[in-house]
Scaffold this motif. Structure first.
Motif, PDB file in Angstrom:
ATOM      1  N   ARG A 137       0.828  -1.219   0.000  1.00  0.00           N
ATOM      2  CA  ARG A 137       0.000   0.000   0.000  1.00  0.00           C
ATOM      3  C   ARG A 137       0.853   1.257   0.000  1.00  0.00           C
ATOM      4  NH1 ARG A 137      -4.913  -0.530   4.268  1.00  0.00           N
ATOM      5  NH2 ARG A 137      -5.571  -2.625   3.732  1.00  0.00           N
ATOM      6  N   LEU A 138       2.055   1.154   0.556  1.00  0.00           N
ATOM      7  CA  LEU A 138       2.926   2.329   0.633  1.00  0.00           C
ATOM      8  C   LEU A 138       3.910   2.373  -0.543  1.00  0.00           C
ATOM      9  CD1 LEU A 138       3.524   2.272   4.497  1.00  0.00           C
ATOM     10  CD2 LEU A 138       2.101   3.895   3.219  1.00  0.00           C
ATOM     11  N   GLY A 139       3.623   1.573  -1.561  1.00  0.00           N
ATOM     12  CA  GLY A 139       4.421   1.647  -2.792  1.00  0.00           C
ATOM     13  C   GLY A 139       5.771   0.963  -2.689  1.00  0.00           C
ATOM     14  N   ARG A 140       5.897  -0.011  -1.799  1.00  0.00           N
ATOM     15  CA  ARG A 140       7.172  -0.706  -1.634  1.00  0.00           C
ATOM     16  C   ARG A 140       7.003  -2.142  -2.102  1.00  0.00           C
ATOM     17  NH1 ARG A 140      10.308   2.103   2.393  1.00  0.00           N
ATOM     18  NH2 ARG A 140      11.342   0.155   2.943  1.00  0.00           N
ATOM     19  N   GLY A 141       6.699  -2.308  -3.363  1.00  0.00           N
ATOM     20  CA  GLY A 141       6.354  -3.617  -3.929  1.00  0.00           C
ATOM     21  C   GLY A 141       7.509  -4.601  -3.933  1.00  0.00           C
ATOM     22  N   ASP A 142       8.752  -4.105  -3.765  1.00  0.00           N
ATOM     23  CA  ASP A 142       9.886  -5.045  -3.726  1.00  0.00           C
ATOM     24  C   ASP A 142      10.111  -5.591  -2.310  1.00  0.00           C
ATOM     25  OD1 ASP A 142      10.766  -2.744  -2.518  1.00  0.00           O
ATOM     26  OD2 ASP A 142      12.626  -2.573  -3.673  1.00  0.00           O
ATOM     27  N   PHE A 143       9.330  -5.100  -1.348  1.00  0.00           N
ATOM     28  CA  PHE A 143       9.435  -5.534   0.055  1.00  0.00           C
ATOM     29  C   PHE A 143      10.858  -5.425   0.603  1.00  0.00           C
ATOM     30  CE2 PHE A 143       6.161  -8.442  -1.914  1.00  0.00           C
ATOM     31  CZ  PHE A 143       5.079  -7.640  -1.577  1.00  0.00           C
ATOM     32  N   ARG A 144      11.572  -4.376   0.215  1.00  0.00           N
ATOM     33  CA  ARG A 144      12.987  -4.309   0.608  1.00  0.00           C
ATOM     34  C   ARG A 144      13.155  -4.331   2.127  1.00  0.00           C
ATOM     35  NH1 ARG A 144      11.241   0.085  -1.913  1.00  0.00           N
ATOM     36  NH2 ARG A 144      11.268   2.130  -0.882  1.00  0.00           N
ATOM     37  N   ARG A 145      14.063  -5.195   2.544  1.00  0.00           N
ATOM     38  CA  ARG A 145      14.408  -5.405   3.966  1.00  0.00           C
ATOM     39  C   ARG A 145      13.192  -5.798   4.817  1.00  0.00           C
ATOM     40  NH1 ARG A 145      17.049  -0.995   2.475  1.00  0.00           N
ATOM     41  NH2 ARG A 145      15.490   0.292   3.524  1.00  0.00           N
ATOM     42  N   LEU A 146      12.203  -6.405   4.213  1.00  0.00           N
ATOM     43  CA  LEU A 146      11.011  -6.826   4.968  1.00  0.00           C
ATOM     44  C   LEU A 146      10.692  -8.289   4.666  1.00  0.00           C
ATOM     45  CD1 LEU A 146       8.335  -6.272   6.608  1.00  0.00           C
ATOM     46  CD2 LEU A 146       7.295  -5.665   4.412  1.00  0.00           C
ATOM     47  N   VAL A 147      10.493  -9.073   5.729  1.00  0.00           N
ATOM     48  CA  VAL A 147       9.918 -10.416   5.556  1.00  0.00           C
ATOM     49  C   VAL A 147       8.792 -10.605   6.556  1.00  0.00           C
ATOM     50  CG1 VAL A 147      11.930 -11.612   4.578  1.00  0.00           C
ATOM     51  CG2 VAL A 147      11.677 -11.491   7.061  1.00  0.00           C
ATOM     52  N   MET A 148       7.782 -11.344   6.144  1.00  0.00           N
ATOM     53  CA  MET A 148       6.714 -11.736   7.075  1.00  0.00           C
ATOM     54  C   MET A 148       6.840 -13.221   7.352  1.00  0.00           C
ATOM     55  SD  MET A 148       4.312 -13.763   5.414  1.00  0.00           S
ATOM     56  CE  MET A 148       2.651 -13.452   5.951  1.00  0.00           C
ATOM     57  N   LEU A 149       6.439 -13.610   8.551  1.00  0.00           N
ATOM     58  CA  LEU A 149       6.469 -15.023   8.917  1.00  0.00           C
ATOM     59  C   LEU A 149       5.076 -15.412   9.397  1.00  0.00           C
ATOM     60  CD1 LEU A 149       9.152 -13.456  10.319  1.00  0.00           C
ATOM     61  CD2 LEU A 149       9.868 -15.818  10.480  1.00  0.00           C
ATOM     62  N   THR A 150       4.602 -16.548   8.915  1.00  0.00           N
ATOM     63  CA  THR A 150       3.292 -16.993   9.364  1.00  0.00           C
ATOM     64  C   THR A 150       3.294 -18.514   9.477  1.00  0.00           C
ATOM     65  OG1 THR A 150       0.907 -16.770   9.049  1.00  0.00           O
ATOM     66  CG2 THR A 150       2.219 -17.164   7.071  1.00  0.00           C
ATOM     67  N   SER A 151       2.206 -19.052  10.001  1.00  0.00           N
ATOM     68  CA  SER A 151       2.177 -20.504  10.124  1.00  0.00           C
ATOM     69  C   SER A 151       0.739 -21.002  10.158  1.00  0.00           C
ATOM     70  CB  SER A 151       2.941 -20.948  11.366  1.00  0.00           C
ATOM     71  OG  SER A 151       2.098 -21.137  12.467  1.00  0.00           O
ATOM     72  N   LEU A 152       0.624 -22.314  10.004  1.00  0.00           N
ATOM     73  CA  LEU A 152      -0.695 -22.946  10.040  1.00  0.00           C
ATOM     74  C   LEU A 152      -1.131 -23.299  11.457  1.00  0.00           C
ATOM     75  CD1 LEU A 152      -0.295 -25.405   7.023  1.00  0.00           C
ATOM     76  CD2 LEU A 152      -1.805 -23.407   7.116  1.00  0.00           C
TER      77      LEU A 152
END
Ligand SMILES: Cc1ncc(COP(=O)(O)O)c(C=O)c1O
Length: 401
Positions: free
Chosen positions: A227-242
Motif C-alpha cells: 500500500r505504501l508503494g514498496r512492492g519489492d518488500f525491501r528489507r522486509l519479511v513476514m512469517l506466518t504458520s498454520l
C-alpha cells in the motif's frame, strides 16, 4: 560450550512452574489452565487425510530445503488472496517448520555480530523467542514498551537515534502476543522510513493473523508495504504458520515471504542448518492453505468464546476485547498492588485456574516492566471451560474487593 547460552533467560512457563511449585490448588475444583497459548480446537479432517494420503510416497526421499514448488505456489496464492500482494513463489517464499524456528533462524542469518553494538529491537512484552534469537546471534536486545493508552502500540518513536543506528533487525508482532493489538499503517510507515535510514531488516511475526474480532482482517506487513508503494518488500519479511490458523501446532508448518535478497541468504543458512519440510507435511499444508472454510469456522469459535468471556471479566478487571489473537491481556485489580505473580498464585490456590503473570512476558527497561500488573489468559479451551474459568476469576476478585 557456547558462552552465549548463559545469556538466555528462563522461559516464562519455567518461571510459572517455580512460582507455583509450593501452591496446592483447590482440590474441590477441577484444574483449568489459561496459561499456555496452544490451540486446542480439533485439526480438520481434510488436513489429516491429505497428510495420510501422502504417506505411501512422501517418506521415501529427502525433501528440498526450498520446499516443493507446489507448496511455495500454495503459500504465494494465499498471500495474493488474503492480502492482495503478488510475490514470486520461486524467490520470495520459503516454507519453514513453524514460525518459531524461523524467527530464531532469521536472526542467525541477518545479524553481523562483528559490527559494534549489534542490536535487535523488539516489542515489550514480547514472544520470548525474539530475545533468545538476538542473544544467540551475538546481538543485544532493545525493548520497546507497548503503550496501553494507544492500544498497546510499541513506542517506536521513543527509541533513541543511537540505538536505531546500530539496529540490524526489528521484530514486529502483529497481531501481538500477548496484547492482540494490530499494527496500523502509520506505524508501518514509520518503521519503513527508519529501515530506509538505518538499513535494518524487519521481521513481521503474523502467526495470529486469522483469528480476529473486528470486521477488517488484520493488516499484514507485506500488505502495508504494498500500500505504501514498496512492492519489492525491501528489507522486509513476514512469517506466518498454520499452527493457529488451521489448528495444527503439531504439524510444524509455516512460511516466510518478502525481500528476495533476504530469502536467498535465509535459504543458504537453512541448507546448512538442515530445516526442510517433510513431503507429507507439505502435502497437508498445501491442502490447508487452499481452504478458507475451516479458518472461518475456527474464527467463529474464537469470536463466540471471546464474546462470552470478555464481558464477564471486564466487570472486575481492566480488560477489553482485543483486535485479534487468542489472549486476554488483563490488568489485575488495585487490591493486588500490581502483583501479577501474587494474583496468579492466589487464583491457582483458591480457584484452581492457571494464568500467566504478565511480568514474565516482558523485561524491565528504564526501570519499568510493562507486563507488571497484568496477566495473560489464553482462551484456547472450549467455550464452556473458558466461561467457567472466567466465573471463578470473577468470584475470586469479588471475594477480595
Ligand atoms: C507471537 C508468536 N509467534 C510465533 C509463534 C510460534 O508458533 P509456530 O511455531 O507454531 O508457528 C507463537 C506461538 O505461540 C507466538 O505466540
Amino acid at each position: 560450550m557456547n558462552p552465549l547460552l548463559s545469556r538466555l533467560q528462563p522461559y516464562p512457563f519455567e518461571r510459572l512452574r517455580k512460582l507455583t511449585a509450593d501452591v496446592t490448588p483447590n482440590p474441590a475444583l477441577r484444574p483449568i489452565s489459561l496459561g499456555i497459548g496452544e490451540p486446542k480446537h480439533p485439526t480438520p479432517r481434510f488436513i489429516q487425510d491429505a497428510l495420510a494420503a501422502d504417506l505411501p510416497t512422501g517418506l521415501a526421499g529427502y525433501p528440498p530445503t526450498a520446499g516443493a514448488p507446489a507448496l511455495r505456489a500454495a503459500c504465494a496464492g494465499w498471500l495474493q488472496r488474503r492480502y492482495g500482494v503478488a510475490v514470486d513463489a520461486d524467490t520470495q517464499v520459503l516454507p519453514v517448520l513453524g514460525s518459531r524456528e524461523a524467527l530464531f533462524a532469521l536472526a542467525q542469518t541477518v545479524i553481523d555480530p562483528t559490527r559494534p553494538g549489534a542490536t535487535v529491537v523488539c516489542p515489550n512484552p514480547f514472544y520470548q523467542i525474539y530475545e533468545g534469537a538476538a542473544l544467540l546471534a551475538g546481538a543485544q536486545a532493545h525493548y520497546v514498551a507497548s503503550d496501553p493508552a494507544r492500544n498497546f502500540a510499541p513506542r517506536w518513536d521513543q527509541v533513541p537515534g543511537d540505538v536505531w543506528a546500530r539496529t540490524q533487525l526489528v521484530y514486529v508482532c502483529s497481531p501481538g502476543n500477548p496484547t492482540g493489538a494490530v499494527m496500523p499503517l502509520d506505524e508501518w510507515r514509520l518503521l519503513f522510513e527508519l529501515s530506509d535510514r538505518h538499513g535494518f531488516v524487519i521481521a513481521s511475526d503474523e502467526c495470529y493473523s486469522e483469528i480476529y474480532f473486528r470486521d477488517e482482517p488484520p493488516l499484514g506487513g507485506l500488505e502495508a508495504a504494498h500500500r505504501l508503494g514498496r512492492g519489492d518488500f525491501r528489507r522486509l519479511v513476514m512469517l506466518t504458520s498454520l499452527s493457529k490458523r488451521s489448528n495444527v501446532p503439531g504439524m510444524r508448518s509455516g512460511f516466510v515471504a518478502g525481500d528476495a535478497a533476504v530469502i536467498k541468504q535465509f535459504l543458504l543458512y537453512r541448507t546448512y542448518h538442515g530445516s526442510a519440510m517433510s513431503p507429507v507435511v507439505a502435502a497437508a499444508s498445501i491442502a490447508a492453505w487452499g481452504d478458507e472454510a475451516h479458518v472461518q469456522d475456527n474464527r467463529r469459535q474464537y469470536r463466540e468464546k471471546f464474546a462470552a468471556v470478555t464481558p464477564l471479566l471486564s466487570r472486575v478487571m481492566d480488560v477489553t476485547l482485543p483486535d485479534a489473537a487468542f489472549y486476554l491481556w488483563a490488568g489485575v485489580p488495585p487490591v493486588w498492588k500490581s502483583s501479577d505473580t501474587g494474583f496468579a498464585r492466589a487464583l491457582l490456590a483458591q480457584y484452581n485456574v492457571t494464568v500467566l503473570p504478565g511480568s514474565y512476558l516482558a523485561r524491565e527497561a528504564g526501570g519499568v516492566n510493562p507486563g507488571q500488573g497484568r496477566v495473560r489468559m489464553a482462551l484456547v479451551a472450549e467455550t464452556a471451560e473458558c466461561v467457567e474459568a472466567a466465573e471463578r476469576i470473577v468470584q475470586f476478585i469479588q471475594s477480595k474487593t
